[in-house]
Design a protein around this motif. Structure first.
Motif, PDB file in Angstrom:
ATOM      1  N   UNK A  24      34.719  45.336  27.422  1.00 36.90           N
ATOM      2  CA  UNK A  24      34.656  44.989  26.006  1.00 36.90           C
ATOM      3  C   UNK A  24      33.296  45.329  25.419  1.00 36.90           C
ATOM      4  N   UNK A  25      32.241  45.194  26.222  1.00 36.35           N
ATOM      5  CA  UNK A  25      30.896  45.528  25.745  1.00 36.35           C
ATOM      6  C   UNK A  25      30.792  47.008  25.398  1.00 36.35           C
ATOM      7  N   UNK A  26      31.343  47.867  26.257  1.00 33.33           N
ATOM      8  CA  UNK A  26      31.312  49.307  25.988  1.00 33.33           C
ATOM      9  C   UNK A  26      32.152  49.638  24.757  1.00 33.33           C
ATOM     10  N   UNK A  31      32.766  50.963  18.772  1.00 38.33           N
ATOM     11  CA  UNK A  31      33.214  50.518  17.450  1.00 38.33           C
ATOM     12  C   UNK A  31      32.040  50.401  16.489  1.00 38.33           C
ATOM     13  N   UNK A  32      30.929  49.879  16.981  1.00 39.95           N
ATOM     14  CA  UNK A  32      29.754  49.745  16.110  1.00 39.95           C
ATOM     15  C   UNK A  32      29.186  51.119  15.763  1.00 39.95           C
ATOM     16  N   UNK A  33      29.182  52.029  16.741  1.00 37.46           N
ATOM     17  CA  UNK A  33      28.694  53.391  16.483  1.00 37.46           C
ATOM     18  C   UNK A  33      29.562  54.081  15.440  1.00 37.46           C
ATOM     19  N   UNK A 145      27.366  59.183  21.560  1.00 39.92           N
ATOM     20  CA  UNK A 145      27.240  57.808  22.050  1.00 39.92           C
ATOM     21  C   UNK A 145      27.967  57.654  23.386  1.00 39.92           C
ATOM     22  N   UNK A 146      29.141  58.250  23.505  1.00 38.32           N
ATOM     23  CA  UNK A 146      29.853  58.210  24.788  1.00 38.32           C
ATOM     24  C   UNK A 146      28.987  58.800  25.899  1.00 38.32           C
ATOM     25  N   UNK A 181      40.668  60.726  20.187  1.00 38.44           N
ATOM     26  CA  UNK A 181      39.602  60.710  21.190  1.00 38.44           C
ATOM     27  C   UNK A 181      39.951  59.737  22.316  1.00 38.44           C
ATOM     28  N   UNK A 182      40.631  60.215  23.369  1.00 42.54           N
ATOM     29  CA  UNK A 182      40.806  59.377  24.551  1.00 42.54           C
ATOM     30  C   UNK A 182      39.449  59.132  25.220  1.00 42.54           C
ATOM     31  N   UNK A 183      39.208  57.898  25.650  1.00 42.56           N
ATOM     32  CA  UNK A 183      37.940  57.551  26.303  1.00 42.56           C
ATOM     33  C   UNK A 183      38.219  56.755  27.573  1.00 42.56           C
ATOM     34  N   UNK A 184      37.297  56.837  28.508  1.00 40.03           N
ATOM     35  CA  UNK A 184      37.443  56.113  29.766  1.00 40.03           C
ATOM     36  C   UNK A 184      36.486  56.669  30.797  1.00 40.03           C
TER      37      UNK A 184
END
Length: 209
Positions: A24-26, A31-33, A145-146, A181-184
């Motif tokens: 959740x932190x990541x 989301x903030x970025x 950011x990622x 944008x898939x992320x992981x």
């Protein structure tokens, strides 16, 4: 990692480890970025849909040329644009400016009225194209950011926007999908992770005057 090392580390991930989930932190950082990304006039005609539902991801995969990243990624971020950007949208932005900065109406009024008239009068297709350009700004920022956060990502244009809009019921939010944008986290056997980057030399891409 410094910025350049991080950018060298990132690549368009072709295979995600489907057992590794973003914390959740990541996710909060992304989301903030997104929300802090610069946009034209500061109007933010973009919104972000965050998906972490495998059933939904499977449906989206089918509408994204069956690209496996959409299903295997920890989360799928869909960058959307507002379908309707007219005077009320502009007015709401200036109301926030007044509230946050306590800027007097006398200072805000000329610029506000200019933008209200601009978005009311210009062709809707021009407004849509302008909004999509803002979506690309947010995509670029999210990719950087990622990289800095060691989050893998794969920017995608290869999907069927109308099907995404239908699956995600975006019209009821006055939104249209623009980018995916898939992320992981990359799979250990994604051979693309070790490929050397292919870029034009700086002498061909940078001009000093």
């Amino acid at each position: 990692m410094n910025v350049i090392s991080s950018l060298k580390w990132r690549y368009a991930t072709k295979k995600f480890n489907d057992s590794k989930i973003l914390s959740e932190d990541k996710l909060d950082i992304l989301k903030e970025a997104f929300n802090l990304t610069a946009t034209s006039y500061g109007l933010q005609p973009v919104r972000l849909v965050v998906i972490s539902n495998k059933t939904l991801q499977q449906r989206l995969k089918e509408a994204a040329m069956n690209q496996s990243q959409v299903l295997d990624a920890s989360h799928v971020l869909v960058i959307c644009v507002e379908r309707k950007v007219e005077a009320p949208f502009v007015t709401n932005y200036f109301d926030r400016v007044k509230e946050v900065r306590e800027t007097p109406d006398a200072i805000l009024k000329p610029f506000r009225e200019m933008l209200e008239q601009k978005f009311d009068k210009q062709p809707k297709a021009d407004t849509r194209e302008w909004a999509i350009r803002q979506a690309y700004l947010t995509l670029g920022n999210l990719l950087t950011v990622c990289a800095l956060e060691k989050i893998d990502a794969c920017p995608m244009e290869g999907f069927e926007p109308e099907k995404f809009d239908e699956i995600l019921e975006l019209k009821k939010h006055n939104l249209a999908s623009a980018l995916v944008l898939p992320v992981g986290y990359r799979a250990t056997d994604d051979m693309f992770a070790d490929f050397k980057k292919v870029r034009r030399p700086q002498k061909e891409t940078i001009i000093h005057l």
